[in-house]
Scaffold this active site. Structure first.
Site, PDB file in Angstrom:
ATOM      1  N   GLY A 136       0.830  -1.210   0.000  1.00 36.61           N
ATOM      2  CA  GLY A 136       0.000   0.000   0.000  1.00 36.61           C
ATOM      3  C   GLY A 136       0.861   1.255   0.000  1.00 36.61           C
ATOM      4  O   GLY A 136       2.090   1.185  -0.139  1.00 36.61           O
ATOM      5  N   ASN A 186      -3.097  -8.405   0.371  1.00 32.96           N
ATOM      6  CA  ASN A 186      -4.128  -9.063  -0.461  1.00 32.96           C
ATOM      7  C   ASN A 186      -4.492  -8.183  -1.667  1.00 32.96           C
ATOM      8  O   ASN A 186      -5.402  -8.489  -2.411  1.00 32.96           O
ATOM      9  CB  ASN A 186      -5.383  -9.387   0.368  1.00 32.96           C
ATOM     10  CG  ASN A 186      -6.147  -8.142   0.760  1.00 32.96           C
ATOM     11  OD1 ASN A 186      -5.673  -7.016   0.590  1.00 32.96           O
ATOM     12  ND2 ASN A 186      -7.333  -8.320   1.302  1.00 32.96           N
ATOM     13  N   TYR A 215       1.999 -18.414   8.805  1.00 35.84           N
ATOM     14  CA  TYR A 215       3.070 -19.075   9.554  1.00 35.84           C
ATOM     15  C   TYR A 215       4.403 -18.766   8.901  1.00 35.84           C
ATOM     16  O   TYR A 215       4.715 -19.335   7.855  1.00 35.84           O
ATOM     17  CB  TYR A 215       2.836 -20.591   9.598  1.00 35.84           C
ATOM     18  CG  TYR A 215       1.525 -20.953  10.251  1.00 35.84           C
ATOM     19  CD1 TYR A 215       1.422 -21.030  11.638  1.00 35.84           C
ATOM     20  CD2 TYR A 215       0.378 -21.180   9.485  1.00 35.84           C
ATOM     21  CE1 TYR A 215       0.207 -21.322  12.239  1.00 35.84           C
ATOM     22  CE2 TYR A 215      -0.836 -21.479  10.081  1.00 35.84           C
ATOM     23  CZ  TYR A 215      -0.907 -21.546  11.457  1.00 35.84           C
ATOM     24  OH  TYR A 215      -2.106 -21.825  12.053  1.00 35.84           O
ATOM     25  N   ALA A 268      -0.292  -0.173  13.128  1.00 38.08           N
ATOM     26  CA  ALA A 268      -0.564   1.131  12.521  1.00 38.08           C
ATOM     27  C   ALA A 268      -1.981   1.510  12.905  1.00 38.08           C
ATOM     28  O   ALA A 268      -2.938   1.142  12.244  1.00 38.08           O
ATOM     29  CB  ALA A 268      -0.423   1.044  11.002  1.00 38.08           C
ATOM     30  N   TYR A 327     -14.079   1.352  10.744  1.00 32.83           N
ATOM     31  CA  TYR A 327     -12.634   1.643  10.772  1.00 32.83           C
ATOM     32  C   TYR A 327     -12.213   2.124  12.154  1.00 32.83           C
ATOM     33  O   TYR A 327     -11.306   1.552  12.772  1.00 32.83           O
ATOM     34  CB  TYR A 327     -12.338   2.703   9.703  1.00 32.83           C
ATOM     35  CG  TYR A 327     -10.882   3.091   9.575  1.00 32.83           C
ATOM     36  CD1 TYR A 327      -9.940   2.208   9.074  1.00 32.83           C
ATOM     37  CD2 TYR A 327     -10.459   4.376   9.946  1.00 32.83           C
ATOM     38  CE1 TYR A 327      -8.601   2.580   8.945  1.00 32.83           C
ATOM     39  CE2 TYR A 327      -9.132   4.755   9.812  1.00 32.83           C
ATOM     40  CZ  TYR A 327      -8.214   3.857   9.305  1.00 32.83           C
ATOM     41  OH  TYR A 327      -6.894   4.231   9.179  1.00 32.83           O
ATOM     42  N   ARG A 370      -9.618  11.377  -0.208  1.00 29.72           N
ATOM     43  CA  ARG A 370      -9.060  12.225   0.837  1.00 29.72           C
ATOM     44  C   ARG A 370      -8.665  13.569   0.241  1.00 29.72           C
ATOM     45  O   ARG A 370      -8.423  13.687  -0.959  1.00 29.72           O
ATOM     46  CB  ARG A 370      -7.900  11.535   1.536  1.00 29.72           C
ATOM     47  CG  ARG A 370      -8.434  10.539   2.553  1.00 29.72           C
ATOM     48  CD  ARG A 370      -7.356   9.844   3.315  1.00 29.72           C
ATOM     49  NE  ARG A 370      -6.695   8.818   2.534  1.00 29.72           N
ATOM     50  CZ  ARG A 370      -5.797   7.979   3.048  1.00 29.72           C
ATOM     51  NH1 ARG A 370      -5.477   8.061   4.303  1.00 29.72           N
ATOM     52  NH2 ARG A 370      -5.232   7.062   2.289  1.00 29.72           N
TER      53      ARG A 370
END
Ligand code: NAD
EC number: 4.1.1.35
Length: 403
Positions: free
Chosen positions: A81, A103, A133, A183, A214, A255
């Site tokens: 990201g 993902n 793992y 985060a 969120y 944003r």
């Protein structure tokens, strides 16, 4: 008579030997010529291979060499990201082994493509809602959509990522004895009633509002960190991140910085929700990354605000971005968005005191870098193509950004 026969025989042998020597030298000449021809044909290919090898080596930004004692195996969830990819760059260049797990919901391979193939780097397509793992020393847990349209797109998934995903990563940290940095976000303060917000403020959050998936997801993620710390002895770090901007942030993520830059670049009106007097404080992404690394490697286990306290009204941002882009766009006022915080400004005394950290990139410098990035993205879109270039080795300038 016998003598004559011997002479004839010797003459015969001499002539056969002469012919043989002649044929050998012709053969040798021929072989030499063939070898020369082959060499002529192969030389440019060799040159090309050498060039390819060189460009392959130059593809990666320079990476420090760390001894085994100092080199860490670091997992970054959400590493493809916006923030995660810059953190990947920093930790890779510092010489660590970095595993990015993503993902690709809002991240993309392009953000980390310049590390693919590097021996210290691994990219795993994995959803943190499923257990993982691997063996690591540190976990930066960033996986979560961060912008309102992205986290509101599938609120249940946002909740699962922040709750089940965080439990999975804490479970991993417990299993392998790794330290985990969460985060978290300034959204845990909701629409704050105190100003500026320091870490001991408990927040003012609407638990059933559109942002709750969120805000509450992150709040419970923090709770989980401290439950694992108290009950299982897991070392945790919690960064409450305030608004951050820079290259690789999402186009159209809704944003304010990306909205204004894109609108200004495309000559569209800059849309301000409400009166524009609500304030925001934005930090440049490299400042945040330095803060995250400082926090991870500190002994501060309680939450720490990371943000830029320089506060501006939304209207000031609109004007500044318009000027920096050199755009003739108008400013258009629209009705206020629900649960939009009126003021947001971090109190960063704790980070200054305990981490020796504070933001150092001036707003205009950061905005210019973001504008450059968005301009390029729009060009790729207009040409309908993006051709990745091998990155030339970058030499780091000697300028330090932190004290
Ligand atoms: N950017 C900001 O201003 C800001 C402010 C406060 C907090 N944060 C926090 O920082 C972190 C990174 O934010 P960002 O701005 O880089 O957002 P981003 O959307 O660019 O990055 C989030 C990354 O997480 C990945 N991801 C999402 N769900 C996942 C899942 N279930 N499994 C694996 N990967 C998943 C996404 O694909 C993406 O790559 C987030 O946790 C966010 O809450 C960011």
């Amino acid at each position: 008579m016998k003598l004559l026969v011997v002479i004839a025989f010797v003459a015969y042998v001499a002539s056969v030997w002469g012919n043989f020597v002649n044929i050998r030298s012709i053969q040798e000449n021929g072989e030499q010529k063939i070898e020369n021809k082959i060499e002529e044909a192969v030389a440019p290919l060799r040159e090309k291979i050498r060039d390819l090898e060189k460009s392959f080596i130059q593809k990666y930004p320079p990476v420090k060499f760390l001894s085994e004692k100092d080199r860490k195996r670091i997992l970054i969830t959400g590493g493809a990201g916006f923030v995660g990819s810059h953190l990947t760059d920093k930790l890779m260049m510092d010489g660590h082994e970095v595993t990015v797990v993503d993902n690709f919901f809002t991240g993309r391979k392009r953000n980390v493509e310049h590390w693919i193939g590097h021996e210290n780097f691994e990219l795993i397509n994995h959803d943190v809602v499923e257990p993982l793992y691997i063996e690591v020393d540190q976990i930066y847990h960033l996986a979560s959509p961060a912008s309102p349209p992205n986290y509101m797109y599938n609120p249940i998934k946002t909740l699962k990522t922040n709750t089940i995903g965080t439990l999975n990563m804490l479970g991993l940290a417990k299993r392998v004895g790794a330290r985990l940095l969460l985060a978290s976000t300034s959204e845990v303060y909701g629409d704050p009633e105190v100003h500026p917000q320091s870490e001991d403020y408990w927040g003012h959050v609407n638990p059933i509002g559109p942002r709750a998936c969120y805000d509450e997801g992150k709040r419970v993620a923090e709770t989980m960190c401290y439950a694992y710390m108290k009950q299982e002895g897991v070392e945790v770090r919690v960064a409450r991140i305030f608004n951050t901007f820079g290259p690789r942030m999402h186009m159209n993520d809704g944003r304010v910085v990306s909205n204004f830059i894109l609108q200004a670049l495309q000559g569209e009106p800059l849309t301000v929700y409400g009166s524009g007097s609500q304030t925001r404080a934005f930090q440049y992404v490299s400042d945040l990354v330095n803060g995250l690394v400082a926090l991870m490697n500190s002994n501060v286990s309680s939450p720490v605000n990371l943000g830029n306290p320089e506060e501006h009204t939304i209207l000031e941002f609109a004007q500044l971005i318009k000027n920096l882009v050199g755009s003739g766009s108008e400013i258009q006022f629209l009705s206020e968005a629900q649960d939009d915080p009126q003021r947001r400004k971090p109190d960063i005394q704790k980070a200054k005191l305990m981490l020796g950290w504070e933001p150092v990139v001036p707003l205009e410098e950061g905005l210019n870098k973001a504008i450059h990035y968005f301009r390029k993205e729009l060009e790729y879109q207009a040409n309908n193509q993006y051709i990745p270039k091998p990155k030339p080795a970058r030499i780091k300038k000697g300028r330090t950004r932190h004290n």
